[in-house]
Design a protein around this motif. Structure first.
Motif, PDB file in Angstrom:
ATOM      1  N   CYS A 128       0.804  -1.233   0.000  1.00 35.88           N
ATOM      2  CA  CYS A 128       0.000   0.000   0.000  1.00 35.88           C
ATOM      3  C   CYS A 128       0.836   1.282   0.000  1.00 35.88           C
ATOM      4  O   CYS A 128       0.398   2.308  -0.471  1.00 35.88           O
ATOM      5  N   CYS A 180      -1.275  -1.882   4.894  1.00 38.64           N
ATOM      6  CA  CYS A 180      -1.364  -3.305   4.528  1.00 38.64           C
ATOM      7  C   CYS A 180      -0.518  -4.169   5.449  1.00 38.64           C
ATOM      8  O   CYS A 180      -0.743  -5.371   5.551  1.00 38.64           O
ATOM      9  N   CYS A 224       5.312  -4.285   4.708  1.00 32.93           N
ATOM     10  CA  CYS A 224       6.697  -3.835   4.501  1.00 32.93           C
ATOM     11  C   CYS A 224       7.511  -3.801   5.800  1.00 32.93           C
ATOM     12  O   CYS A 224       8.494  -3.071   5.889  1.00 32.93           O
ATOM     13  N   CYS A 241       7.567   1.862   4.773  1.00 31.79           N
ATOM     14  CA  CYS A 241       6.837   2.937   4.086  1.00 31.79           C
ATOM     15  C   CYS A 241       6.459   4.087   5.016  1.00 31.79           C
ATOM     16  O   CYS A 241       5.945   5.107   4.559  1.00 31.79           O
TER      17      CYS A 241
HETATM   18 FE1  FES Z   1       1.680  -1.279   3.257  1.00 33.47          FE
HETATM   19 FE2  FES Z   1       4.024  -0.426   4.190  1.00 33.47          FE
HETATM   20  S1  FES Z   1       3.551  -0.977   2.171  1.00 33.47           S
HETATM   21  S2  FES Z   1       2.247  -0.907   5.316  1.00 33.47           S
END
Ligand code: FES
Ligand code: SF4
Ligand code: F3S
Length: 252
Positions: free
Chosen positions: A53, A58, A61, A73
């Protein structure tokens, strides 16, 4: 304004690997995941990273930046001094598939072991009623994005692989706490499942010694320890000791 920064990224698999040094361009407003993507686009096209995301929602990562478990992220480059070398490693508690990608199936196995919400048999869907205060109490726990950073950080499994069989970890003990607080959960009435006893005996609640590291790393700022684990521990104690007289209860 763009600048160059040094990164040290762990490359390899569970069989073995090493740190590789890179110098990467960083632009204003970027997060560490942007840098990882730039690395993939330039010097390291085969660098493995899991993400989806890029919005902290999500939970895919998760990794460790300078040894601290974080979402790639949501880690702003502006918080990491430009003159330093930034180290990026995969989560330590789970087996590495490749580079920054871990096999997190431990968590899915533990999730499957938690009995789901049992609906009351005398009510039809649509007839459920709860007090607002009960809704609010569990709302906090439902913010969980299943990033598994808390599971990765808790020392009970981070430093002790052998505890994994007996300890479900903060994320799933929190789930049991939520179900135990749920006024409509009929697990005990319908199936004789005492969620408190199950947390203690089957999911290893006693292994948690309230270090609160799980709470510290939660990107959703869920008060895992204070609002889920400690109240659950207190209710488990109430199973054994009568809080009015501080004496051991008779065996049921
Ligand atoms: Fe989704 Fe970091 S890419 S929480
Ligand atoms: Fe991640 Fe927090 Fe959920 Fe743990 S409780 S999995 S740290 S969002
Ligand atoms: Fe682990 Fe959190 Fe307890 S870090 S020891 S589950 S308070």
């Amino acid at each position: 304004m763009a600048y160059q920064q040094n990164f040290r990224v762990w490359r390899g698999t569970d069989e073995g690997g090493d740190f590789v040094d890179y110098e990467v361009e960083v632009n204003e407003g970027e997060v560490v995941l942007d840098v990882v993507h730039r690395l993939q686009a330039t010097e390291a096209p085969d660098l493995a990273v899991r993400w989806n995301c890029k919005a902290g929602k999500c939970g895919s990562c998760s990794a460790e930046i300078n040894g601290r478990p974080r979402l790639l992220c949501m880690a702003r480059m502006s918080t990491l001094p430009p003159e330093t070398t930034v180290t990026i490693t995969p989560m330590r508690t789970f087996p590495v598939i490749r580079d920054l990608v871990c096999d997190v199936s431990f968590n899915y196995e533990k999730a499957r072991e938690v009995r789901a919400f049992v609906p009351p048999s005398d009510l039809e869907p649509g007839e459920y009623r709860m007090q607002q205060v009960d809704v609010e109490r569990s709302q906090e726990f439902r913010k969980c994005i299943e990033c598994f950073l808390c599971q990765n950080t808790c020392h009970v499994v981070r430093d002790h692989e052998e505890n994994k069989a007996a300890f479900s970890g903060p994320r799933y003990l929190m789930r049991i706490a939520e179900l135990d607080m749920h006024p409509l959960d009929a697990a005990e009435a319908e199936e004789g499942l005492d969620r408190k006893a199950s947390a203690q005996d089957e999911h290893g609640l006693g292994y948690c010694n309230i270090t609160k590291c799980c709470t510290e790393v939660c990107p959703e700022n869920i008060k895992i320890t204070d609002n889920a684990l400690i109240p659950l521990k207190e209710r488990v104690v109430d199973l054994k000791f009568d809080p009015m007289f501080i004496r051991r209860r008779k065996k049921r």
